[in-house]
Motif scaffolding. Structure first.
Motif, mmCIF file in Angstrom:
data_model
loop_
_atom_site.group_PDB
_atom_site.id
_atom_site.type_symbol
_atom_site.label_atom_id
_atom_site.label_comp_id
_atom_site.label_asym_id
_atom_site.label_seq_id
_atom_site.Cartn_x
_atom_site.Cartn_y
_atom_site.Cartn_z
ATOM 1 N N THR A 110 0.737 -1.154 -0.101
ATOM 2 C CA THR A 110 0.075 0.038 0.250
ATOM 3 C C THR A 110 0.651 1.250 0.118
ATOM 4 O OG1 THR A 110 -0.200 -0.132 2.363
ATOM 5 C CG2 THR A 110 -1.879 -1.220 0.999
ATOM 6 N N SER A 111 2.212 1.228 -0.495
ATOM 7 C CA SER A 111 2.926 2.546 -0.540
ATOM 8 C C SER A 111 2.778 3.226 -1.840
ATOM 9 C CB SER A 111 4.238 2.267 -0.077
ATOM 10 O OG SER A 111 4.608 1.898 1.431
ATOM 11 N N ILE A 112 1.745 3.738 -1.992
ATOM 12 C CA ILE A 112 1.281 4.530 -3.396
ATOM 13 C C ILE A 112 2.079 5.595 -3.267
ATOM 14 C CG2 ILE A 112 -0.564 5.568 -4.641
ATOM 15 C CD1 ILE A 112 -2.384 3.679 -3.268
ATOM 16 N N PRO A 113 2.917 5.981 -4.576
ATOM 17 C CA PRO A 113 2.894 5.103 -5.754
ATOM 18 C C PRO A 113 4.231 4.635 -5.738
ATOM 19 C CG PRO A 113 3.622 7.618 -6.010
ATOM 20 C CD PRO A 113 3.443 7.563 -4.548
ATOM 21 N N PHE A 114 4.897 4.479 -4.964
ATOM 22 C CA PHE A 114 6.217 3.623 -4.927
ATOM 23 C C PHE A 114 6.077 2.117 -5.242
ATOM 24 C CE2 PHE A 114 6.922 7.423 -2.433
ATOM 25 C CZ PHE A 114 7.980 7.944 -2.998
ATOM 26 N N GLY B 207 10.696 -0.387 -2.113
ATOM 27 C CA GLY B 207 9.355 0.518 -1.446
ATOM 28 C C GLY B 207 9.674 1.821 -1.148
ATOM 29 N N SER B 208 9.417 2.147 -0.150
ATOM 30 C CA SER B 208 9.599 3.557 0.339
ATOM 31 C C SER B 208 10.192 3.750 1.955
ATOM 32 C CB SER B 208 8.206 4.174 0.608
ATOM 33 O OG SER B 208 7.315 3.463 1.324
ATOM 34 N N THR B 209 11.543 3.197 1.733
ATOM 35 C CA THR B 209 12.252 3.081 2.992
ATOM 36 C C THR B 209 13.261 4.181 3.051
ATOM 37 O OG1 THR B 209 12.136 0.607 2.992
ATOM 38 C CG2 THR B 209 13.571 1.426 4.419
ATOM 39 N N VAL B 210 13.205 4.875 4.278
ATOM 40 C CA VAL B 210 14.230 6.096 4.630
ATOM 41 C C VAL B 210 15.366 5.809 5.033
ATOM 42 C CG1 VAL B 210 14.415 8.177 5.924
ATOM 43 C CG2 VAL B 210 12.075 7.686 4.990
ATOM 44 N N ASN B 211 16.269 6.084 4.500
ATOM 45 C CA ASN B 211 17.884 5.745 4.867
ATOM 46 C C ASN B 211 18.099 6.484 6.283
ATOM 47 O OD1 ASN B 211 20.606 5.362 5.085
ATOM 48 N ND2 ASN B 211 21.086 5.960 3.119
ATOM 49 N N LYS C 67 -0.947 -7.129 -8.830
ATOM 50 C CA LYS C 67 0.306 -7.294 -9.313
ATOM 51 C C LYS C 67 1.227 -6.132 -8.770
ATOM 52 C CE LYS C 67 3.026 -6.936 -13.312
ATOM 53 N NZ LYS C 67 2.988 -6.637 -14.795
ATOM 54 N N PRO C 68 2.305 -6.417 -8.235
ATOM 55 C CA PRO C 68 3.305 -5.202 -7.597
ATOM 56 C C PRO C 68 3.533 -4.399 -8.704
ATOM 57 C CG PRO C 68 4.043 -7.386 -6.742
ATOM 58 C CD PRO C 68 2.975 -7.617 -7.790
ATOM 59 N N VAL C 69 3.416 -2.906 -8.586
ATOM 60 C CA VAL C 69 3.666 -1.770 -9.729
ATOM 61 C C VAL C 69 3.908 -0.765 -8.799
ATOM 62 C CG1 VAL C 69 2.068 -2.809 -11.178
ATOM 63 C CG2 VAL C 69 1.155 -1.060 -9.505
ATOM 64 N N GLY C 70 4.565 0.325 -9.400
ATOM 65 C CA GLY C 70 4.976 1.432 -8.765
ATOM 66 C C GLY C 70 6.306 2.020 -9.171
ATOM 67 N N TYR C 71 6.654 3.341 -8.931
ATOM 68 C CA TYR C 71 7.827 3.910 -9.055
ATOM 69 C C TYR C 71 9.078 3.161 -8.683
ATOM 70 C CZ TYR C 71 11.277 7.777 -8.690
ATOM 71 O OH TYR C 71 12.497 8.490 -8.598
ATOM 72 N N ALA C 72 9.099 2.657 -7.302
ATOM 73 C CA ALA C 72 10.190 2.007 -7.087
ATOM 74 C C ALA C 72 10.153 0.332 -7.699
ATOM 75 C CB ALA C 72 10.118 1.890 -5.354
ATOM 76 N N LEU D 197 -2.383 7.979 -0.473
ATOM 77 C CA LEU D 197 -3.607 7.460 0.210
ATOM 78 C C LEU D 197 -4.850 8.338 -0.137
ATOM 79 C CD1 LEU D 197 -2.064 6.611 3.619
ATOM 80 C CD2 LEU D 197 -3.004 5.088 1.814
ATOM 81 N N ARG D 198 -4.546 9.864 -0.091
ATOM 82 C CA ARG D 198 -5.761 10.705 -0.360
ATOM 83 C C ARG D 198 -6.161 10.549 -2.044
ATOM 84 N NH1 ARG D 198 -4.620 17.100 -0.900
ATOM 85 N NH2 ARG D 198 -3.770 16.028 -2.895
ATOM 86 N N LYS D 199 -5.353 10.121 -2.903
ATOM 87 C CA LYS D 199 -5.591 10.086 -4.389
ATOM 88 C C LYS D 199 -6.348 8.653 -4.339
ATOM 89 C CE LYS D 199 -5.511 10.730 -8.931
ATOM 90 N NZ LYS D 199 -6.147 11.730 -9.348
ATOM 91 N N SER D 200 -6.158 7.655 -3.691
ATOM 92 C CA SER D 200 -6.762 6.332 -3.888
ATOM 93 C C SER D 200 -8.187 6.329 -2.995
ATOM 94 C CB SER D 200 -6.129 5.150 -3.609
ATOM 95 O OG SER D 200 -5.357 5.370 -2.188
#
Length: 295
Positions: free
Chosen positions: A52-56, A115-119, A64-69, A215-218
């Motif tokens: 659920t890490s849209i859009p990553f 995904g959307s993981t912060v370093n 199906k897994p999709v997204g920027y990442a 989340l807001r967009k979806s």
């Protein structure tokens, strides 16, 4: 002055990766490492994705897994196939969440987390990160018309925070430091956080602002929600891999560099972020320039 400050922050975020690329370039040219050997022996590269890490990184209507990442990681897969001379190399997707993503990368169950993981410095003790592919900040998602605009406005109210994340530590720390009477509701992921907000269990959900926009967009009714508050952090996202896999890390960073130089990463950004109406920040533009190392 503002642009200079942003660029400086992006430079600091990228500095560890520039050093890593310089120190591992010779190893990349000469040898392999355990991750690539594992991928070669199994005939499979395993990608960790978020649901659920849209859009990553998220599941589309076909599950199906999709997204920027995910797009970026599939470019890495192409380069791994070429490196290993394995054009039929298979791809396995494994769902991860904030609680298990680092352990699964660290123990080799997942070869690369997309995904959307912060370093962070703390996380670098357990895993390695690629050059930044996004820069985010922590903010709040609230219902439209809410009087909540900042964390300080949550006195006497409740906020949902995703367990084991940078925003959780940040917002908790702010609440404790200012001695705010705010009830914290732990949630497992973004979907649960949004559900808590939409059903009235909490007055705000706090995580990376770009995920809040997603989340807001979806949402069934996007106009009923808004992202508010000052930027509480500076958070570079990276692809995670097993620690001390210097050759594989060099390959991943080389993929990112080519994608930036060829304009493909910018095109991918436009594809996934334009629908959210989120223009590229000065921070990310600076990070892209720094990532575009020559061959």
């Amino acid at each position: 002055m503002k642009t200079t400050s942003l660029t400086a922050r992006a430079l600091l975020a990228f500095a560890p990766f520039a050093i890593a690329c310089l120190t591992s370039a010779q190893a990349f040219a000469q040898s392999t490492d355990p991750v690539l050997e594992r991928i070669k022996s199994k005939g499979v590269i395993t990608i960790g994705y978020r649901e659920t890490s849209i859009p990553f990184s998220f599941l589309n209507d076909e599950k199906k897994p999709v997204g920027y990442a995910i797009d970026l990681c599939m470019k890495v897969v192409q380069d791994v196939r070429q490196r290993l001379k394995a054009p039929t190399l298979k791809v396995d997707f494994v769902a991860v969440n904030p609680q298990n993503r680092i352990p699964l990368v660290s123990n080799g169950t997942v070869d690369i987390e997309c995904g959307s993981t912060v370093n962070t410095l703390g996380r670098q003790q357990q895993v390695d990160f690629s050059a930044p592919h996004f820069i985010s900040t922590t903010r709040l998602l609230v219902r439209k018309g809410s009087r909540v605009r900042e964390v300080e406005d949550l006195i006497g109210k409740a906020v949902a925070l995703p367990i084991n994340t940078t925003p959780e530590r940040l917002v908790k720390g702010l609440i404790e430091a200012k001695k705010l009477n705010v009830r914290i509701v732990p949630v497992r992921d973004n979907a649960e956080g949004f559900l808590a907000l939409s059903t009235g269990r909490v007055d705000a959900f706090s995580t990376d602002d770009i995920l809040l926009f997603g989340l807001r967009k979806s949402a069934p009714n996007p106009s009923e929600y808004e992202v508010v508050g000052r930027a509480l952090s500076f958070d570079p996202y990276g692809l995670m891999i097993q620690k001390n896999s210097t050759v594989f890390l060099s390959l991943v960073n080389a993929t990112i560099a080519r994608e930036v130089r060829d304009g493909q990463l910018k095109a991918s950004y436009d594809r996934w972020f334009s629908p959210l109406q989120v223009p590229m920040s000065n921070d990310l533009a600076a990070a892209f320039k720094l990532a575009a190392l020559a061959e």
